[in-house]
Design a protein around this motif. Structure first.
Motif, PDB file in Angstrom:
ATOM      1  N   SER A  90      -5.214 -11.502  -5.928  1.00  0.00           N
ATOM      2  CA  SER A  90      -4.893 -10.276  -5.963  1.00  0.00           C
ATOM      3  C   SER A  90      -3.778 -10.110  -5.315  1.00  0.00           C
ATOM      4  O   SER A  90      -2.753  -9.234  -5.846  1.00  0.00           O
ATOM      5  CB  SER A  90      -6.117  -9.418  -5.875  1.00  0.00           C
ATOM      6  OG  SER A  90      -7.208  -9.525  -6.573  1.00  0.00           O
ATOM      7  N   GLY A  91      -3.637 -10.630  -4.345  1.00  0.00           N
ATOM      8  CA  GLY A  91      -2.552 -10.440  -3.302  1.00  0.00           C
ATOM      9  C   GLY A  91      -1.117 -11.044  -4.123  1.00  0.00           C
ATOM     10  O   GLY A  91       0.002 -10.503  -3.531  1.00  0.00           O
ATOM     11  N   LEU A  92      -1.175 -11.871  -4.863  1.00  0.00           N
ATOM     12  CA  LEU A  92      -0.092 -12.410  -5.744  1.00  0.00           C
ATOM     13  C   LEU A  92       0.590 -11.314  -6.668  1.00  0.00           C
ATOM     14  O   LEU A  92       1.928 -11.640  -6.860  1.00  0.00           O
ATOM     15  CB  LEU A  92      -0.481 -13.798  -6.239  1.00  0.00           C
ATOM     16  CG  LEU A  92      -0.778 -14.914  -5.320  1.00  0.00           C
ATOM     17  CD1 LEU A  92      -1.202 -16.222  -6.016  1.00  0.00           C
ATOM     18  CD2 LEU A  92       0.334 -15.314  -4.527  1.00  0.00           C
ATOM     19  N   PRO A  94       1.041  -7.998  -6.681  1.00  0.00           N
ATOM     20  CA  PRO A  94       1.985  -7.230  -6.174  1.00  0.00           C
ATOM     21  C   PRO A  94       3.176  -7.979  -5.270  1.00  0.00           C
ATOM     22  O   PRO A  94       4.413  -7.463  -5.569  1.00  0.00           O
ATOM     23  CB  PRO A  94       1.548  -6.640  -5.016  1.00  0.00           C
ATOM     24  CG  PRO A  94       0.165  -7.050  -4.644  1.00  0.00           C
ATOM     25  CD  PRO A  94      -0.203  -7.970  -5.944  1.00  0.00           C
ATOM     26  N   LEU A  95       3.021  -9.110  -4.994  1.00  0.00           N
ATOM     27  CA  LEU A  95       4.217 -10.110  -4.375  1.00  0.00           C
ATOM     28  C   LEU A  95       5.205 -10.361  -5.586  1.00  0.00           C
ATOM     29  O   LEU A  95       6.393 -10.186  -5.678  1.00  0.00           O
ATOM     30  CB  LEU A  95       3.771 -11.184  -4.176  1.00  0.00           C
ATOM     31  CG  LEU A  95       3.337 -11.315  -2.531  1.00  0.00           C
ATOM     32  CD1 LEU A  95       2.964 -12.618  -2.004  1.00  0.00           C
ATOM     33  CD2 LEU A  95       4.461 -10.711  -1.458  1.00  0.00           C
ATOM     34  N   GLY A 100       7.120  -7.966  -3.598  1.00  0.00           N
ATOM     35  CA  GLY A 100       6.664  -7.614  -2.196  1.00  0.00           C
ATOM     36  C   GLY A 100       6.716  -6.133  -1.625  1.00  0.00           C
ATOM     37  O   GLY A 100       6.367  -5.883  -0.603  1.00  0.00           O
ATOM     38  N   SER A 104       0.207  -3.873  -0.497  1.00  0.00           N
ATOM     39  CA  SER A 104      -1.106  -4.160  -0.897  1.00  0.00           C
ATOM     40  C   SER A 104      -1.357  -5.431  -0.657  1.00  0.00           C
ATOM     41  O   SER A 104      -2.626  -5.803  -0.445  1.00  0.00           O
ATOM     42  CB  SER A 104      -1.632  -3.635  -2.121  1.00  0.00           C
ATOM     43  OG  SER A 104      -0.984  -4.110  -3.164  1.00  0.00           O
ATOM     44  N   TRP A 105      -0.316  -6.279  -0.912  1.00  0.00           N
ATOM     45  CA  TRP A 105      -0.381  -7.779  -0.666  1.00  0.00           C
ATOM     46  C   TRP A 105      -0.956  -8.371   0.656  1.00  0.00           C
ATOM     47  O   TRP A 105      -1.658  -9.296   0.867  1.00  0.00           O
ATOM     48  CB  TRP A 105       0.761  -8.656  -1.199  1.00  0.00           C
ATOM     49  CG  TRP A 105       1.873  -8.231  -0.374  1.00  0.00           C
ATOM     50  CD1 TRP A 105       2.824  -7.342  -0.583  1.00  0.00           C
ATOM     51  CD2 TRP A 105       2.349  -9.038   0.637  1.00  0.00           C
ATOM     52  NE1 TRP A 105       3.823  -7.430   0.392  1.00  0.00           N
ATOM     53  CE2 TRP A 105       3.416  -8.572   1.281  1.00  0.00           C
ATOM     54  CE3 TRP A 105       1.860 -10.063   1.559  1.00  0.00           C
ATOM     55  CZ2 TRP A 105       4.157  -8.924   2.355  1.00  0.00           C
ATOM     56  CZ3 TRP A 105       2.742 -10.516   2.798  1.00  0.00           C
ATOM     57  CH2 TRP A 105       3.768 -10.004   3.043  1.00  0.00           C
ATOM     58  N   PHE A 109      -4.416 -10.444   1.371  1.00  0.00           N
ATOM     59  CA  PHE A 109      -4.273 -11.604   2.133  1.00  0.00           C
ATOM     60  C   PHE A 109      -5.186 -11.355   3.226  1.00  0.00           C
ATOM     61  O   PHE A 109      -5.839 -12.536   3.727  1.00  0.00           O
ATOM     62  CB  PHE A 109      -2.954 -11.984   2.405  1.00  0.00           C
ATOM     63  CG  PHE A 109      -2.142 -12.478   1.047  1.00  0.00           C
ATOM     64  CD1 PHE A 109      -0.679 -12.538   1.140  1.00  0.00           C
ATOM     65  CD2 PHE A 109      -2.734 -12.775  -0.230  1.00  0.00           C
ATOM     66  CE1 PHE A 109       0.329 -13.201   0.158  1.00  0.00           C
ATOM     67  CE2 PHE A 109      -1.785 -13.246  -1.060  1.00  0.00           C
ATOM     68  CZ  PHE A 109      -0.663 -13.437  -1.038  1.00  0.00           C
TER      69      PHE A 109
END
Length: 120
Positions: A90-92, A94-95, A100, A104-105, A109
């Motif tokens: 899930s962090g990937l 928004p990156l 970035g 939220s990433w 993470f």
């Protein structure tokens, strides 16, 4: 560590719904070029709002499971590692999609690492 991860997930959901509603959805719904489905824009706006807040509900559900399995439930390590991977993936998003700029990433993470390290 697991309680902190659950709290971060819950607060992320609160921020997502509140800030998204205030700064994105309301402004989006004021536009005059929304798709007219089923005779108007009510279905479109209702669907967008539902989907937006559904993500919050999902993260709150994950937070609840994380909190509940923190009591050494059998197979808790496997469950927590699966959720850790979900959080890291899930962090990937928004990156990649915002390069970035949507922060939220960082939370996802942090949650992913806390779940992995905190799993029994």
């Amino acid at each position: 560590m697991l309680t902190i991860a659950a709290l971060l997930l819950f607060l992320t959901g609160v921020a997502h719904s509140y800030l998204g509603e205030r700064y994105i959805l309301i402004r989006l719904f004021k536009r005059d070029n929304l798709p007219k489905l089923f005779g108007g824009t009510d279905f479109t706006t209702g669907t967008l709002r539902f989907v937006w807040h559904l993500l919050t509900l999902v993260w709150w559900g994950i937070a609840a499971i994380v909190f509940l399995v923190s009591g050494q439930t059998p197979d808790a390590a496997l469950i927590l590692r699966v959720f850790s991977i979900v959080a890291l993936i899930s962090g990937l998003f928004p990156l990649y999609f915002t390069r970035g700029r949507h922060l939220s990433w960082i939370v996802f993470f942090a949650v992913g690492v806390l779940l992995w390290v905190g799993s029994p």
